[in-house]
Motif scaffolding. Sequence first.
Motif, short mmCIF file in Angstrom:
data_model
loop_
_atom_site.label_atom_id
_atom_site.label_comp_id
_atom_site.label_asym_id
_atom_site.label_seq_id
_atom_site.Cartn_x
_atom_site.Cartn_y
_atom_site.Cartn_z
N CYS A 1 -98.95 -21.58 41.47
CA CYS A 1 -98.07 -21.71 40.31
C CYS A 1 -97.16 -20.49 40.24
O CYS A 1 -97.45 -19.45 40.84
CB CYS A 1 -98.87 -21.88 39.03
N LEU A 2 -96.09 -20.63 39.51
CA LEU A 2 -95.12 -19.55 39.36
C LEU A 2 -94.57 -19.59 37.95
O LEU A 2 -94.25 -20.67 37.43
CB LEU A 2 -94.00 -19.69 40.39
N ARG A 3 -94.47 -18.42 37.33
CA ARG A 3 -93.87 -18.32 36.01
C ARG A 3 -92.78 -17.25 36.02
O ARG A 3 -92.97 -16.16 36.57
CB ARG A 3 -94.91 -17.98 34.94
N ASP A 4 -91.65 -17.59 35.40
CA ASP A 4 -90.58 -16.62 35.17
C ASP A 4 -89.97 -16.93 33.81
O ASP A 4 -90.55 -17.68 33.02
CB ASP A 4 -89.54 -16.64 36.31
N GLU A 5 -88.79 -16.38 33.54
CA GLU A 5 -88.19 -16.57 32.22
C GLU A 5 -87.84 -18.03 31.93
O GLU A 5 -87.63 -18.42 30.78
CB GLU A 5 -86.93 -15.72 32.09
N ASN A 6 -87.78 -18.85 32.99
CA ASN A 6 -87.43 -20.26 32.82
C ASN A 6 -88.65 -21.17 32.69
O ASN A 6 -88.51 -22.39 32.68
CB ASN A 6 -86.56 -20.72 34.00
N GLY A 7 -89.85 -20.56 32.66
CA GLY A 7 -91.03 -21.37 32.42
C GLY A 7 -92.03 -21.37 33.56
O GLY A 7 -92.00 -20.52 34.45
N ASP B 1 -108.77 -25.10 36.72
CA ASP B 1 -108.10 -25.68 35.58
C ASP B 1 -106.72 -25.04 35.49
O ASP B 1 -106.57 -23.90 35.06
CB ASP B 1 -108.92 -25.42 34.31
N THR B 2 -105.69 -25.79 35.91
CA THR B 2 -104.36 -25.18 36.01
C THR B 2 -103.81 -24.78 34.64
O THR B 2 -102.98 -23.87 34.55
CB THR B 2 -103.37 -26.13 36.70
N ALA B 3 -104.25 -25.43 33.56
CA ALA B 3 -103.78 -25.05 32.23
C ALA B 3 -104.15 -23.61 31.91
O ALA B 3 -103.40 -22.89 31.24
CB ALA B 3 -104.35 -26.00 31.19
N LYS B 4 -105.31 -23.18 32.40
CA LYS B 4 -105.72 -21.80 32.15
C LYS B 4 -104.88 -20.81 32.95
O LYS B 4 -104.65 -19.68 32.51
CB LYS B 4 -107.20 -21.65 32.48
N TYR B 5 -104.39 -21.23 34.10
CA TYR B 5 -103.51 -20.36 34.88
C TYR B 5 -102.13 -20.28 34.26
O TYR B 5 -101.44 -19.27 34.40
CB TYR B 5 -103.47 -20.83 36.33
N GLU B 6 -101.75 -21.32 33.57
CA GLU B 6 -100.52 -21.26 32.80
C GLU B 6 -100.63 -20.19 31.73
O GLU B 6 -99.71 -19.39 31.52
CB GLU B 6 -100.22 -22.63 32.18
N ALA B 7 -101.77 -20.12 31.07
CA ALA B 7 -102.00 -19.10 30.06
C ALA B 7 -102.10 -17.71 30.68
O ALA B 7 -101.58 -16.72 30.15
CB ALA B 7 -103.28 -19.42 29.28
N LEU B 8 -102.77 -17.61 31.82
CA LEU B 8 -102.93 -16.33 32.50
C LEU B 8 -101.59 -15.76 32.94
O LEU B 8 -101.30 -14.58 32.74
CB LEU B 8 -103.86 -16.48 33.70
N SER B 9 -100.75 -16.59 33.53
CA SER B 9 -99.44 -16.13 34.00
C SER B 9 -98.58 -15.66 32.83
O SER B 9 -97.85 -14.67 32.93
CB SER B 9 -98.73 -17.22 34.79
N ALA B 10 -98.67 -16.36 31.71
CA ALA B 10 -97.91 -15.95 30.52
C ALA B 10 -98.39 -14.60 30.01
O ALA B 10 -97.58 -13.75 29.61
CB ALA B 10 -98.04 -17.01 29.43
N LYS B 11 -99.70 -14.39 30.07
CA LYS B 11 -100.26 -13.13 29.58
C LYS B 11 -99.86 -11.96 30.46
O LYS B 11 -99.60 -10.86 29.98
CB LYS B 11 -101.78 -13.24 29.49
N VAL B 12 -99.78 -12.18 31.79
CA VAL B 12 -99.36 -11.11 32.70
C VAL B 12 -97.94 -10.66 32.37
O VAL B 12 -97.65 -9.46 32.27
CB VAL B 12 -99.47 -11.57 34.16
N LEU B 13 -97.03 -11.63 32.20
CA LEU B 13 -95.63 -11.27 31.91
C LEU B 13 -95.50 -10.65 30.53
O LEU B 13 -94.62 -9.81 30.30
CB LEU B 13 -94.74 -12.49 32.05
N GLU B 14 -96.37 -11.03 29.61
CA GLU B 14 -96.36 -10.42 28.29
C GLU B 14 -96.82 -8.97 28.36
O GLU B 14 -96.24 -8.08 27.72
CB GLU B 14 -97.27 -11.21 27.36
N GLU B 15 -97.85 -8.70 29.17
CA GLU B 15 -98.38 -7.34 29.32
C GLU B 15 -97.44 -6.44 30.11
O GLU B 15 -97.39 -5.22 29.89
CB GLU B 15 -99.74 -7.38 30.02
#
Length: 342
Positions: free
Chosen positions: A257-263, A218-232
Amino acid sequence: MTEYLSFGEIMLRLKTPGHERFFQTAQFEATFGGGEANVAVALANYGLDAGFISALPNNDIGESALRELRKYGVDTTYVNRSGNRVGIYYLETGANQRPSKVIYDRAGSSICTAQSGDFDWEKIFSGVHWLHITGITPALSESAAELSLEAVTAAKKAGVTVSCDFNFRGKLWKWGKTAPEVMTELVKYVDIGIANEEDCQKSLGITVDVDVESGELDTAKYEALSAKVLEEFPNMDTIAITLRASHSADRNGWSACLRDENGFRLSRRYEITDIIDRVGGGDSFASALIYGLNSYTDRQQALEFAVAASCLKHSISGDFNRVSVAEVEHLMGGDASGRVQR
């Protein structure tokens, strides 16, 4: 001058022929491999000035490992000749519903027994642009964990970009501390984090409601996981997570997937059937992501390069990803037909 370095262990890889079980026949295919060495080889293969930091015994097996690295253009200047043995891993390749198996024989290897002070980090990182490490080396021994922390702190002091594949290996964390106890300290010095679907949870202790055993993602959950890593870990610039839907040993869905300051960005998904060798797939993603981040201005393109390169790795036997930039870009361009090129 070497601009891209990785720190870790190269091992002797002993694989059963084809899909045979351990000792079904009395022979093994002997090659070399190991997470950080795989990254160095791939970076050199892409045309970057890549080197490897490690320790190997001063014997014929250690020399053979060095020759293998040099064959691909990897600088081995900072491989110390010390210790008594090369680490080994045994591989039995699975098929259909029978999974592949890896057995480690790494205790007491040269990198496990290397000590603080064995590496002149200031000299090593002079003029270097990038350091790559993984969560595998800190799992090997207390001294290897100390060296890993030394490496990243010295790299940051020298202004070097640090990437880390969180690589959780439960069979290796036996020396006293848990993975999160060690990795959460080490990751404070990391700019680019790389993980699969369970590494964030088991290496860093960061959890969301993600089922890694079902085979579906479920990619939506990985969106949440990646956000939590950068928050921590606010020091981290980017987190990339590979998404593997494991339908069987031979058939996987593959994306990232990839998350940075641009989303948040999600890559194209590949359906990989008739897998030849999935070992080294994560390393091929990490090395291609490093190449992509340093070669393309568009981070979506960098992510697509990494996913395409690691998709191709599943078709290649051995730890190393023996593909060219042109071949990866060809797949990125949409040609996945596998037609003969004449």
